[in-house]
Write a protein that holds these residues in place. Structure first.
Motif: not given
Lengths: 264, 396
Positions: B198, B222, B216, A226, B220
């Motif tokens: 995204d 997310q 993120t 992230t 994958r």
């Protein structure tokens, strides 16, 4: 029986009063005084009580800059036997996943354990994710929202897990990880005598080079899927409205407002 | 390797520069600015510092084939088959996101004897509900649930997965995220999606006074968790569409290290501190019988009744129901005060409530200084009408 317990603790800002300066857009914090995450005190207290009943050791582990040693000293003053600090510039910029991975690697350096205890969440991140992610990396069962320990056996520990509408009573095999609710036990205060006794007690500092997994891509910023794109102040809720009208209209307006805000 | 680099020669005022960092991650050592491990990579120093003083050197980024991941999935949150309403709200959000990028909406439902419950979800706009139905999933056990989730992700490859931030979702989602070494953003309050799939995730950070937008970009699926009552639940469509797919369990681990001995209903705790909604009676309530009206409104809103100090002195309430400095401090999502003037002592016990509605005849009452919605009127005229409207709505 002897229980080897590891407690995860974190240093958090002393206050949550963080604001964005409207002119410069810079985050303002009230000083940088910091403390042990309050939820971790419950995990540490749980560990100390289990040790007092069943024997064993309590180790605390934290990840953070060198000043985080302060909370390990605090844990010593409450009765922890050993303290480990994971500290390295390579750990900087870590999100939950990278933090959990680093801690799980640190735990492997801490020796054999039966139980890992975490607080419910931290007051600065509020995610409650590090416990379960660590358990995944260590390949051990985990239970969050533990509100009571029912019994401790040779092979397993039985706990109450707080769910939305029910309480699940679960028997979990050792080694395992539990994230405890606040109020599971009332945390003790640090003892002045212990504080003096442990003033020079060693704190083991572990850096990247001490860890088994030497793949830099799994730590810090590089190990973080992230990314924070931007930080901004929330819309202020200071808007105030005063409604004057006939009671019929007022009742209707209030009804619509409550519906819009999903209270109905 | 991406990293933050400080170019000291571009910094004129080093003391001022290190103050930019809210985390104390910038420090001056022997006259040069350096970054320590408190850095959160928020990039504030890059944006707010002198041009070029701090820069992020992006290393070689692991790229993934985003087109291989398709669909927005929702985890069906439940306790022993009782579906948590956050699930419907997430289905609504998933539909909205999926329509933007022309993807399908999926559900993953792990439980025991859940076929009928799954079919009911087809009325809310799901294309395919994948069910993992087995006795081993009767109670929530994190290890076997994670295994089912893993099987779902490997087979279906959804680009994003939304999970309710319940006591189950908040432990299951991280476990799944770690298994796939992917990103998970907790308690999102806003979700959007880019054309490149995204997920744009916005959540309160650092205790709620600051919002952060989180992406993120190179992993994958997310994952995001969302609390109950943040998104809007879709209307139930009388016609079911989509289908239910029963998943093969041959690759799912059904043996658990966790043995559920019992599962007991919680006694509903009625502490005013725990209530999401409070309706407060003040001196404007003329008789004890009139409290029934207050109680009825609280029940309709799923809340509790509280009161001010004068009503305690009248003996109408137990002291545990009093809000204020000499009573309890509350912070519900909604508080409706009825005939409360709003003394400083009272306000101190409730002014952090998320939404304050005050009903009072006196437009000079101090309560209106802290109310988000101040309603100048007679509670005896307004409440019966409001109650009737809510009842009519619920009956519909």
């Amino acid at each position: 029986m002897n229980m080897n317990i590891i407690v995860c603790i974190k240093q958090v800002p002393g206050s949550n009063k963080v604001e964005v300066d409207p002119v410069t857009g810079v985050l303002k914090r009230d000083g940088i005084e910091s403390k042990m995450n309050p939820y971790d005190l419950y995990a540490l207290e749980t560990a100390l009580r289990l040790k007092e009943t069943y024997g064993g050791t309590v180790k605390v582990i934290s990840m953070g800059p060198p000043q985080a040693m302060q909370i390990i000293r605090e844990a010593y003053a409450m009765g922890a036997d050993e303290g480990i600090l994971l500290s390295d510039r390579k750990f900087a910029g870590a999100d939950v996943l990278a933090t959990s991975y680093t801690l799980s690697q640190g735990v492997r350096e801490a020796g054999e354990f039966d139980l890992i205890l975490c607080g419910k969440q931290t007051t600065d991140g509020d995610t409650a994710q590090v416990g379960p992610e660590m358990a995944e990396y260590l390949d051990i069962p985990s239970v969050s929202n533990v509100k009571r320990i029912v019994s401790v056996g040779e092979e397993a520990i039985t706990v109450e897990m707080d769910m939305t509408h029910t309480v699940e009573i679960a028997k979990v095999k050792f080694p395992c990880l539990l994230a405890v609710e606040k109020d599971i036990f009332m945390p003790r205060l640090p003892s002045y005598v212990k504080m003096r006794e442990t003033k020079d007690k060693e704190i083991k500092v572990i850096g990247f080079s001490n860890l088994k997994d030497q793949d830099e891509k799994k730590y810090g910023l590089n190990g973080s899927p992230t990314q924070v794109k931007r930080i901004f102040p929330p819309e202020s809720n200071s808007k105030r409205e005063l409604w004057s009208d006939s009671e019929e209209v007022l009742a209707d307006k209030l009804f619509k407002k409550l519906k819009e805000e999903k209270f109905i | 390797m991406a990293k933050l680099v400080i170019n000291n020669e571009k910094i004129c005022d080093k003391e001022a520069f290190i103050k930019i960092c809210p985390f104390g991650a910038l420090e001056i050592k022997d006259g040069t600015v350096d970054v320590n491990d408190a850095c959160k990579m928020c990039r504030l120093c890059v944006r707010k510092g002198p041009e070029g003083a701090a820069e992020v050197i992006e290393g070689q980024v692991k790229t993934i084939d985003k087109s291989a991941w398709k669909g927005i999935a929702v985890y069906v949150d439940h306790e022993d088959g009782e579906i948590h309403p956050v699930t419907l709200e997430l289905i609504g959000k998933a539909r909205e996101l999926a329509d933007k990028i022309n993807h399908p909406v999926y559900c993953i439902f792990v439980g025991a004897g859940i076929g009928d419950k799954a079919r009911e979800l087809l009325h809310y706009g799901v294309d395919n509900i994948y069910i993992y139905d087995h006795e081993a999933f009767k109670h929530f056990r994190i290890d076997v649930y994670t295994s089912a989730f893993e099987d779902f992700i490997k087979n279906i490859m959804p680009t994003a997965i939304l999970v309710g931030a319940t006591n189950v979702g908040r432990q299951l989602a991280p476990r799944v995220a770690a298994r796939f070494r992917t990103g998970l953003t907790a308690d999102c309050t806003v979700l959007d999606i880019r054309d490149n799939t995204d997920l744009v995730q916005i959540r309160p950070a650092f205790g709620g006074n600051i919002m952060a937008e989180i992406h993120t970009p190179n992993a994958r699926p997310q994952l995001a968790t969302v609390r109950y009552k943040v998104m809007n639940a879709p209307e139930r469509n009388s016609k079911a569409r989509g289908k239910v797919t029963v998943c093969d369990l041959s690759n799912v681990v059904l043996e658990s290290d966790i043995d559920v001995i019992d599962n007991v209903e919680k006694a509903r705790e009625k502490f005013i501190e725990n209530a999401d909604v409070l309706v407060v009676a003040g001196r404007g309530v003329k008789s004890q019988d009139d409290l029934n009206m207050i109680r009825e409104l609280a029940d309709l809103l799923g809340g509790e009744v509280a009161c001010t100090r004068p009503l305690i002195e009248l003996g109408w309430f137990d002291a545990k129901k009093q809000i204020g400095l000499s009573g309890r401090t509350v912070r519900p999502k909604l508080i409706i005060t009825c005939g409360v003037s709003g003394s400083v002592q009272f306000a101190a016990g409730m002014n952090n409530s998320e939404m304050i509605v005050a009903i009072n005849k006196d437009d000079k009452a101090p309560i209106f200084k802290i109310a988000h919605y101040g309603i100048v009127g007679d509670l005896y005229e307004i409440l019966p009408r409001l109650i009737a409207k809510i009842k009519a709505e619920k009956g519909a």
